[in-house]
Scaffold this motif. Structure first.
Motif, PDB file in Angstrom:
ATOM      1  N   ILE A  56       0.864  -1.180   0.000  1.00  0.00           N
ATOM      2  CA  ILE A  56       0.000   0.000   0.000  1.00  0.00           C
ATOM      3  C   ILE A  56       0.897   1.225   0.000  1.00  0.00           C
ATOM      4  O   ILE A  56       1.878   1.293   0.737  1.00  0.00           O
ATOM      5  CB  ILE A  56      -0.921   0.018   1.236  1.00  0.00           C
ATOM      6  N   GLU A  57       0.551   2.189  -0.850  1.00  0.00           N
ATOM      7  CA  GLU A  57       1.242   3.472  -0.830  1.00  0.00           C
ATOM      8  C   GLU A  57       0.193   4.545  -0.606  1.00  0.00           C
ATOM      9  O   GLU A  57      -0.780   4.652  -1.355  1.00  0.00           O
ATOM     10  CB  GLU A  57       2.010   3.733  -2.122  1.00  0.00           C
ATOM     11  N   VAL A  58       0.383   5.323   0.451  1.00  0.00           N
ATOM     12  CA  VAL A  58      -0.556   6.381   0.811  1.00  0.00           C
ATOM     13  C   VAL A  58       0.194   7.701   0.870  1.00  0.00           C
ATOM     14  O   VAL A  58       1.369   7.739   1.244  1.00  0.00           O
ATOM     15  CB  VAL A  58      -1.270   6.068   2.157  1.00  0.00           C
ATOM     16  N   GLY A  59      -0.488   8.776   0.458  1.00  0.00           N
ATOM     17  CA  GLY A  59       0.116  10.099   0.501  1.00  0.00           C
ATOM     18  C   GLY A  59      -0.951  11.165   0.399  1.00  0.00           C
ATOM     19  O   GLY A  59      -2.140  10.866   0.235  1.00  0.00           O
ATOM     20  N   ASP A  97      -4.782  10.009  -0.749  1.00  0.00           N
ATOM     21  CA  ASP A  97      -4.994   9.010  -1.795  1.00  0.00           C
ATOM     22  C   ASP A  97      -4.212   7.773  -1.401  1.00  0.00           C
ATOM     23  O   ASP A  97      -3.179   7.869  -0.724  1.00  0.00           O
ATOM     24  CB  ASP A  97      -4.457   9.482  -3.158  1.00  0.00           C
ATOM     25  N   PHE A  98      -4.696   6.591  -1.829  1.00  0.00           N
ATOM     26  CA  PHE A  98      -3.910   5.381  -1.628  1.00  0.00           C
ATOM     27  C   PHE A  98      -3.987   4.483  -2.851  1.00  0.00           C
ATOM     28  O   PHE A  98      -4.936   4.547  -3.639  1.00  0.00           O
ATOM     29  CB  PHE A  98      -4.319   4.631  -0.350  1.00  0.00           C
ATOM     30  N   TYR A  99      -2.946   3.690  -3.013  1.00  0.00           N
ATOM     31  CA  TYR A  99      -2.803   2.713  -4.095  1.00  0.00           C
ATOM     32  C   TYR A  99      -2.512   1.362  -3.466  1.00  0.00           C
ATOM     33  O   TYR A  99      -1.923   1.289  -2.384  1.00  0.00           O
ATOM     34  CB  TYR A  99      -1.635   3.089  -5.009  1.00  0.00           C
ATOM     35  N   VAL A 100      -2.903   0.271  -4.143  1.00  0.00           N
ATOM     36  CA  VAL A 100      -2.652  -1.075  -3.642  1.00  0.00           C
ATOM     37  C   VAL A 100      -2.050  -1.918  -4.760  1.00  0.00           C
ATOM     38  O   VAL A 100      -2.482  -1.852  -5.914  1.00  0.00           O
ATOM     39  CB  VAL A 100      -3.950  -1.731  -3.125  1.00  0.00           C
TER      40      VAL A 100
END
Length: 169
Positions: A38-41, A72-75
């Protein structure tokens, strides 16, 4: 030419719950992964591909967030053996604001017009140019004051919503 990974990317990202310092997020696993990056920013950030969290559950709680902030987050699915999917996302969420203590004093002077202070929100029922903004107007409060305008819509409902207040007695 990019060769598609055999590990399928997660889709249908969503947020179950957000507090002032965490958010529980989830996604639809489209393959067989049991671990995810997970990348969150901050909202609108450009992802680096470097995970901020590694999840072994879905949904997953992201912690250490700031109150009243848009994210926002990406998985990315990790299928093991170095087989990683493409990143799914972004999906957005906002952490809730911390409560403020009474007495509440806000003169709107510490914001850049036309912005509102952090954690102050608006609710407007009209689409005819109704606004709630701060304006520079020294006659009422130096340097700013609040302007609420109904946009010439007599039926417009225009609200200014404060952050949660801890004690209203």
């Amino acid at each position: 030419i990019d060769v598609a990974p055999t590990c399928l990317k997660p889709n249908s990202l969503y947020t179950l719950e957000a507090t002032s310092s965490s958010a529980t997020v989830g996604w639809t696993e489209t393959g067989t992964a049991t671990q995810w990056n997970i990348e969150v920013g901050p909202a609108g950030f450009t992802p680096t591909g470097n995970p901020t969290d590694v999840a072994d559950t879905n949904p997953f709680e992201i912690t250490g967030l700031l109150a009243g902030t848009d994210y926002d987050f990406y998985v990315q699915a990790d299928c093991g053996g170095g087989d990683l999917s493409w990143w799914g996302g972004p999906e957005s969420f906002t952490t809730i604001c911390d409560q403020i203590d009474v007495p509440v004093e806000e003169n709107f002077d510490l914001v850049v017009t036309p912005e509102l202070p952090d954690c102050w929100r608006t609710l407007i029922s009209s689409t005819t140019n109704s606004t709630v903004i701060t304006i520079p107007y020294n006659a009422l409060s130096m340097p700013n004051c609040l302007q609420i305008e109904n946009g010439n819509d007599q039926d417009a409902e225009v609200f200014l919503i404060s952050p949660p207040i801890s004690d209203t007695e």
